[in-house]
Design a protein around this motif. Structure first.
Motif, mmCIF file in Angstrom:
data_model
loop_
_atom_site.group_PDB
_atom_site.id
_atom_site.type_symbol
_atom_site.label_atom_id
_atom_site.label_comp_id
_atom_site.label_asym_id
_atom_site.label_seq_id
_atom_site.Cartn_x
_atom_site.Cartn_y
_atom_site.Cartn_z
ATOM 1 N N LEU A 125 -7.766 -2.025 0.496
ATOM 2 C CA LEU A 125 -6.390 -1.655 0.818
ATOM 3 C C LEU A 125 -5.758 -0.853 -0.316
ATOM 4 O O LEU A 125 -6.021 -1.117 -1.490
ATOM 5 C CB LEU A 125 -5.566 -2.918 1.089
ATOM 6 N N PRO A 126 -4.955 0.184 0.044
ATOM 7 C CA PRO A 126 -4.379 0.467 1.363
ATOM 8 C C PRO A 126 -5.260 1.281 2.310
ATOM 9 O O PRO A 126 -4.804 1.635 3.395
ATOM 10 C CB PRO A 126 -3.122 1.264 1.010
ATOM 11 N N SER A 127 -6.488 1.602 1.923
ATOM 12 C CA SER A 127 -7.364 2.337 2.842
ATOM 13 C C SER A 127 -7.689 1.478 4.064
ATOM 14 O O SER A 127 -7.874 0.265 3.948
ATOM 15 C CB SER A 127 -8.669 2.707 2.136
ATOM 16 N N TYR A 128 -7.748 2.114 5.213
ATOM 17 C CA TYR A 128 -8.183 1.476 6.460
ATOM 18 C C TYR A 128 -7.368 0.232 6.817
ATOM 19 O O TYR A 128 -7.912 -0.818 7.154
ATOM 20 C CB TYR A 128 -9.675 1.127 6.387
ATOM 21 N N ARG A 129 -6.056 0.358 6.762
ATOM 22 C CA ARG A 129 -5.219 -0.705 7.314
ATOM 23 C C ARG A 129 -5.388 -0.732 8.826
ATOM 24 O O ARG A 129 -5.646 0.295 9.447
ATOM 25 C CB ARG A 129 -3.748 -0.446 6.989
ATOM 26 N N GLY A 130 -5.210 -1.916 9.431
ATOM 27 C CA GLY A 130 -5.226 -1.987 10.881
ATOM 28 C C GLY A 130 -6.396 -2.761 11.450
ATOM 29 O O GLY A 130 -7.172 -3.395 10.722
ATOM 30 N N PRO A 131 -6.573 -2.698 12.787
ATOM 31 C CA PRO A 131 -7.523 -3.573 13.467
ATOM 32 C C PRO A 131 -8.973 -3.126 13.466
ATOM 33 O O PRO A 131 -9.845 -3.869 13.913
ATOM 34 C CB PRO A 131 -6.985 -3.594 14.909
ATOM 35 N N ARG A 196 -5.543 -19.904 -7.152
ATOM 36 C CA ARG A 196 -4.955 -20.066 -8.485
ATOM 37 C C ARG A 196 -3.691 -19.223 -8.618
ATOM 38 O O ARG A 196 -2.670 -19.682 -9.150
ATOM 39 C CB ARG A 196 -5.950 -19.650 -9.575
ATOM 40 N N ARG A 197 -3.769 -17.998 -8.166
ATOM 41 C CA ARG A 197 -2.616 -17.105 -8.307
ATOM 42 C C ARG A 197 -1.440 -17.587 -7.458
ATOM 43 O O ARG A 197 -0.280 -17.464 -7.871
ATOM 44 C CB ARG A 197 -3.016 -15.673 -7.939
ATOM 45 N N LEU A 198 -1.731 -18.122 -6.282
ATOM 46 C CA LEU A 198 -0.652 -18.662 -5.461
ATOM 47 C C LEU A 198 0.028 -19.841 -6.148
ATOM 48 O O LEU A 198 1.261 -19.940 -6.177
ATOM 49 C CB LEU A 198 -1.192 -19.085 -4.097
ATOM 50 N N VAL A 199 -0.762 -20.741 -6.688
ATOM 51 C CA VAL A 199 -0.210 -21.925 -7.356
ATOM 52 C C VAL A 199 0.643 -21.516 -8.554
ATOM 53 O O VAL A 199 1.685 -22.125 -8.833
ATOM 54 C CB VAL A 199 -1.346 -22.882 -7.765
ATOM 55 N N ARG A 200 0.219 -20.472 -9.274
ATOM 56 C CA ARG A 200 0.989 -20.007 -10.431
ATOM 57 C C ARG A 200 2.245 -19.235 -10.042
ATOM 58 O O ARG A 200 3.036 -18.860 -10.898
ATOM 59 C CB ARG A 200 0.116 -19.099 -11.311
ATOM 60 N N GLY A 201 2.393 -18.947 -8.755
ATOM 61 C CA GLY A 201 3.531 -18.143 -8.326
ATOM 62 C C GLY A 201 3.353 -16.670 -8.599
ATOM 63 O O GLY A 201 4.330 -15.900 -8.613
ATOM 64 N N ASP A 202 2.113 -16.245 -8.799
ATOM 65 C CA ASP A 202 1.789 -14.849 -9.077
ATOM 66 C C ASP A 202 1.968 -14.025 -7.803
ATOM 67 O O ASP A 202 1.357 -14.306 -6.777
ATOM 68 C CB ASP A 202 0.344 -14.782 -9.569
ATOM 69 N N GLU A 203 2.807 -13.008 -7.880
ATOM 70 C CA GLU A 203 3.097 -12.203 -6.686
ATOM 71 C C GLU A 203 1.980 -11.216 -6.349
ATOM 72 O O GLU A 203 1.948 -10.680 -5.255
ATOM 73 C CB GLU A 203 4.415 -11.444 -6.863
ATOM 74 N N GLY A 204 1.079 -10.933 -7.280
ATOM 75 C CA GLY A 204 0.022 -9.965 -7.014
ATOM 76 C C GLY A 204 0.465 -8.545 -7.303
ATOM 77 O O GLY A 204 1.608 -8.292 -7.705
ATOM 78 N N GLU A 205 -0.449 -7.606 -7.063
ATOM 79 C CA GLU A 205 -0.170 -6.194 -7.347
ATOM 80 C C GLU A 205 0.260 -5.473 -6.071
ATOM 81 O O GLU A 205 -0.462 -5.514 -5.070
ATOM 82 C CB GLU A 205 -1.411 -5.493 -7.908
ATOM 83 N N PRO A 206 1.409 -4.785 -6.095
ATOM 84 C CA PRO A 206 1.814 -4.006 -4.910
ATOM 85 C C PRO A 206 0.759 -2.954 -4.573
ATOM 86 O O PRO A 206 0.128 -2.377 -5.467
ATOM 87 C CB PRO A 206 3.122 -3.345 -5.349
ATOM 88 N N GLN A 207 0.556 -2.720 -3.290
ATOM 89 C CA GLN A 207 -0.387 -1.688 -2.885
ATOM 90 C C GLN A 207 0.176 -0.303 -3.193
ATOM 91 O O GLN A 207 1.379 -0.079 -3.070
ATOM 92 C CB GLN A 207 -0.674 -1.794 -1.387
ATOM 93 N N PRO A 208 -0.691 0.649 -3.569
ATOM 94 C CA PRO A 208 -0.231 2.023 -3.765
ATOM 95 C C PRO A 208 0.352 2.584 -2.468
ATOM 96 O O PRO A 208 -0.093 2.236 -1.371
ATOM 97 C CB PRO A 208 -1.506 2.772 -4.166
ATOM 98 N N GLN A 209 1.329 3.433 -2.599
ATOM 99 C CA GLN A 209 1.921 4.076 -1.436
ATOM 100 C C GLN A 209 1.045 5.254 -1.011
ATOM 101 O O GLN A 209 0.856 6.198 -1.779
ATOM 102 C CB GLN A 209 3.341 4.561 -1.761
ATOM 103 N N ARG A 210 0.480 5.172 0.195
ATOM 104 C CA ARG A 210 -0.370 6.247 0.700
ATOM 105 C C ARG A 210 -0.089 6.467 2.169
ATOM 106 O O ARG A 210 0.252 5.541 2.903
ATOM 107 C CB ARG A 210 -1.853 5.902 0.520
ATOM 108 N N GLU A 211 -0.225 7.694 2.603
ATOM 109 C CA GLU A 211 -0.039 8.039 4.006
ATOM 110 C C GLU A 211 -1.396 8.093 4.710
ATOM 111 O O GLU A 211 -2.444 8.183 4.084
ATOM 112 C CB GLU A 211 0.663 9.401 4.129
ATOM 113 N N ASP A 212 -1.346 8.028 6.040
ATOM 114 C CA ASP A 212 -2.547 8.217 6.871
ATOM 115 C C ASP A 212 -3.666 7.235 6.508
ATOM 116 O O ASP A 212 -4.832 7.617 6.356
ATOM 117 C CB ASP A 212 -3.068 9.658 6.754
#
Length: 296
Positions: A125-131, A196-212
């Motif tokens: 991600l963000p490549s190939y989002r969807g079903p 582990r990251r959820l328990v620590r309250g780690d929000e994670g890295e935002p996905q890069p903004q990409r089109e298409d």
């Protein structure tokens, strides 16, 4: 396979695996839910419920049943996705783990667990989002695919990333089941990091903004086999459709052989043993049809 940590996701000294959690699995297929339940329980977590999905009228296979799950794990099959939030609240789970669920979860469901909901998506991600991420990866000639765990938000496959890796997508893989087993193996190895990251309250890295980056279901423009095309193109088309699996509206790849319409299941670019397959001369090169279903 050892999954690399995402940037910023290194484990601090002394940081141990997540404490025992109550985790709901949100998955609709017998190929996906039981392995996830097994992986979570092996890590010491409790899985009180799997939230499945009602079998569509046109679904060719079978969906998850209670006999697919180990003792002590309930199966809940809501009549509508709006009911998922209530189920998660009723079981009072810490986390929900989603994998290949065929409907978009409402925001109320995503936020219902105490620590949130995470989803595994078979792409980088963000490549190939969807079903249809793997189908498009095959169509585009990729020889590797990503496996990404991300937080779920109100949109599809857009939440912040908690862990990612890549796996081989070699030409010996011809089905959703074949790809799924490899994706699940990689996904399961990343689960300790994700939790582990959820328990620590780690929000994670935002996905890069990409089109298409959307990988939707194949459409009619890719459903018909044109025998005047290159043999390699047709071979890829057949493999992409079969890995993509069931399509709710369009059937493919459809080819005409001796005046009869067939849905092609398996092809090869190299001559098989004598008496095996049907050779078809294409625009460039020959292709052998190894398996197909009649449509007429």
């Amino acid at each position: 396979m050892t999954a690399p940590h995402s940037p910023g996701a290194s484990t601090p000294p002394g940081d141990q695996d997540a404490p025992a959690l109550s985790i709901a699995v949100v998955a609709a297929l017998p190929q996906t839910a039981p392995p996830l339940v097994e992986a979570l329980r092996a890590l010491g977590h409790r899985v009180p419920v799997v939230i499945g999905h009602r079998r569509p009228a046109d679904w060719p296979g079978h969906v998850l049943g209670e006999h697919d799950l180990p003792p002590g794990v309930d199966l809940a099959v809501p009549s509508r996705t709006e009911a998922v939030a209530g189920l998660l609240h009723a079981y009072a789970v810490d986390v929900a783990v989603s994998y290949g669920y065929p409907r978009k979860l409402p925001a109320a469901a995503v936020s219902a667990p105490r620590l949130g909901t995470v989803n595994c998506h078979p792409s980088d991600l963000p490549s190939y989002r969807g079903p249809n991420p793997v189908g498009w990866a095959v169509r585009n000639g990729e020889d590797r695919i990503g496996v990404t765990w991300h937080r779920m938000d109100a949109e599809l496959d857009t939440g912040s990333v908690l862990a990612r890796t890549t796996i081989a997508l070699d030409d010996q893989v011809w089905s959703f089941t074949g790809v799924n087993s490899r994706v699940l193996e990689a996904a399961s190895e990343m689960l300790p990091q994700v939790l582990r990251r959820l328990v620590r309250g780690d929000e994670g890295e935002p996905q890069p903004q990409r089109e298409d980056t959307w990988a939707g279901f194949f459409t009619e423009d890719y459903a018909t086999v044109d025998w005047s095309a290159q043999a390699t193109h047709i071979h890829t088309q057949v493999r992409a459709w079969n890995i993509a699996g069931h399509h709710p509206r369009v059937q493919g790849p459809v080819a005409v052989i001796d005046g009869t319409r067939w849905r092609l299941r398996r092809t090869t670019l190299t001559q098989p043993p004598l008496g095996t397959g049907r050779r078809v001369t294409c625009g460039t090169g020959d292709l052998w049809v190894l398996a197909a279903d009649p449509l007429d």
